[in-house]
Design a protein around this motif. Structure first.
Motif, PDB file in Angstrom:
ATOM      1  N   UNK A  63      72.299  30.503  46.058  1.00 51.51           N
ATOM      2  CA  UNK A  63      72.350  31.961  46.256  1.00 51.51           C
ATOM      3  C   UNK A  63      72.609  32.726  44.963  1.00 51.51           C
ATOM      4  N   UNK A  64      72.819  32.024  43.870  1.00 54.23           N
ATOM      5  CA  UNK A  64      73.088  32.702  42.600  1.00 54.23           C
ATOM      6  C   UNK A  64      71.940  33.631  42.235  1.00 54.23           C
ATOM      7  N   UNK A  65      72.301  34.840  41.825  1.00 56.19           N
ATOM      8  CA  UNK A  65      71.296  35.822  41.447  1.00 56.19           C
ATOM      9  C   UNK A  65      70.748  36.622  42.615  1.00 56.19           C
ATOM     10  N   UNK A  66      71.073  36.211  43.848  1.00 58.23           N
ATOM     11  CA  UNK A  66      70.577  36.935  45.029  1.00 58.23           C
ATOM     12  C   UNK A  66      71.721  37.555  45.839  1.00 58.23           C
ATOM     13  N   UNK A  67      72.843  36.844  45.919  1.00 57.45           N
ATOM     14  CA  UNK A  67      73.975  37.311  46.719  1.00 57.45           C
ATOM     15  C   UNK A  67      75.085  37.809  45.792  1.00 57.45           C
ATOM     16  N   UNK A  68      75.815  38.807  46.268  1.00 55.39           N
ATOM     17  CA  UNK A  68      76.960  39.331  45.523  1.00 55.39           C
ATOM     18  C   UNK A  68      78.159  39.422  46.460  1.00 55.39           C
ATOM     19  N   UNK A  69      79.241  38.763  46.081  1.00 55.58           N
ATOM     20  CA  UNK A  69      80.476  38.832  46.853  1.00 55.58           C
ATOM     21  C   UNK A  69      81.415  39.835  46.196  1.00 55.58           C
ATOM     22  N   UNK A  70      82.111  40.605  47.004  1.00 53.68           N
ATOM     23  CA  UNK A  70      83.064  41.583  46.484  1.00 53.68           C
ATOM     24  C   UNK A  70      84.181  41.766  47.501  1.00 53.68           C
ATOM     25  N   UNK A  71      85.232  42.471  47.081  1.00 53.17           N
ATOM     26  CA  UNK A  71      86.333  42.719  48.001  1.00 53.17           C
ATOM     27  C   UNK A  71      87.014  44.030  47.659  1.00 53.17           C
ATOM     28  N   UNK A  72      87.633  44.592  48.674  1.00 45.90           N
ATOM     29  CA  UNK A  72      88.449  45.795  48.531  1.00 45.90           C
ATOM     30  C   UNK A  72      89.861  45.390  48.948  1.00 45.90           C
ATOM     31  N   UNK A  73      90.722  45.151  47.975  1.00 45.45           N
ATOM     32  CA  UNK A  73      92.063  44.652  48.287  1.00 45.45           C
ATOM     33  C   UNK A  73      92.886  45.657  49.083  1.00 45.45           C
ATOM     34  N   UNK A  74      92.638  46.923  48.876  1.00 47.03           N
ATOM     35  CA  UNK A  74      93.393  47.948  49.608  1.00 47.03           C
ATOM     36  C   UNK A  74      93.075  47.913  51.098  1.00 47.03           C
ATOM     37  N   UNK A  75      91.869  47.463  51.421  1.00 50.84           N
ATOM     38  CA  UNK A  75      91.440  47.404  52.826  1.00 50.84           C
ATOM     39  C   UNK A  75      91.459  45.989  53.377  1.00 50.84           C
ATOM     40  N   UNK A  82      73.551  40.461  50.466  1.00 53.05           N
ATOM     41  CA  UNK A  82      72.527  39.413  50.417  1.00 53.05           C
ATOM     42  C   UNK A  82      71.168  40.054  50.181  1.00 53.05           C
ATOM     43  N   UNK A  83      70.565  39.750  49.051  1.00 54.83           N
ATOM     44  CA  UNK A  83      69.274  40.298  48.670  1.00 54.83           C
ATOM     45  C   UNK A  83      68.242  39.189  48.572  1.00 54.83           C
ATOM     46  N   UNK A  84      66.989  39.573  48.574  1.00 55.37           N
ATOM     47  CA  UNK A  84      65.887  38.607  48.449  1.00 55.37           C
ATOM     48  C   UNK A  84      66.077  37.441  49.416  1.00 55.37           C
ATOM     49  N   UNK A  85      66.359  37.770  50.641  1.00 53.36           N
ATOM     50  CA  UNK A  85      66.658  36.736  51.628  1.00 53.36           C
ATOM     51  C   UNK A  85      65.456  35.847  51.898  1.00 53.36           C
ATOM     52  N   UNK A  86      65.750  34.573  52.144  1.00 59.60           N
ATOM     53  CA  UNK A  86      64.733  33.564  52.411  1.00 59.60           C
ATOM     54  C   UNK A  86      64.978  32.970  53.799  1.00 59.60           C
ATOM     55  N   UNK A  87      63.947  32.418  54.411  1.00 64.77           N
ATOM     56  CA  UNK A  87      64.154  31.778  55.721  1.00 64.77           C
ATOM     57  C   UNK A  87      65.247  30.708  55.686  1.00 64.77           C
ATOM     58  N   UNK A  88      65.399  30.030  54.574  1.00 66.67           N
ATOM     59  CA  UNK A  88      66.424  28.985  54.484  1.00 66.67           C
ATOM     60  C   UNK A  88      67.848  29.545  54.415  1.00 66.67           C
ATOM     61  N   UNK A  89      67.985  30.858  54.329  1.00 66.19           N
ATOM     62  CA  UNK A  89      69.304  31.482  54.406  1.00 66.19           C
ATOM     63  C   UNK A  89      69.758  31.665  55.856  1.00 66.19           C
TER      64      UNK A  89
END
Length: 120
Positions: A63-75, A82-89
């Motif tokens: 998933x490198x280069x296609x997915x981005x993980x992030x967080x909001x610690x306050x919430x 998830x971008x450029x999704x493929x059937x194998x996802x």
């Protein structure tokens, strides 16, 4: 009591995008490492991406280069763009978090899972 609630799954065509959310609620004192896992039928549950409270991340090679993980610690909320999704996802996606509750007990918690289906 601590709960993780996911949202944002669904059906999308190949090449499309989805955004998953995972919110921790209840007697949450602190959320440490959070991560997204996925499990396709007949396969083991595998790590997709993880993020520590300071923001450092790591990703599965697939998933490198296609997915981005992030967080909001306050919430106490984590996201997976998830971008450029493929059937194998296609899989059930689960969130996981290491949480310390108000009683200073540490535990690993799982969300209920959300289905992501990518059509070709």
């Amino acid at each position: 009591q601590v709960q993780l609630v996911e949202s944002g799954g669904g059906l999308v065509q190949a090449g499309g995008s989805l955004r998953l959310s995972c919110a921790a609620s209840g007697s949450v004192l602190r959320v440490n490492t959070m991560g997204w896992y996925r499990q396709a039928p007949g396969n083991q549950r595998r790590l997709v991406a993880a993020i520590i409270s300071g923001g450092s991340t790591n990703y599965a090679d697939s998933v490198k280069g296609r997915f981005i993980i992030s967080r909001d610690n306050a919430k106490n909320t984590m996201y997976l763009q998830m971008n450029s999704l493929k059937p194998e996802d296609t899989a059930v996606y689960y969130c996981n978090a290491d949480i310390i509750d108000y009683n200073k007990r540490s535990g690993a918690y799982w969300g209920q899972g959300t289905q992501v289906t990518v059509s070709s």
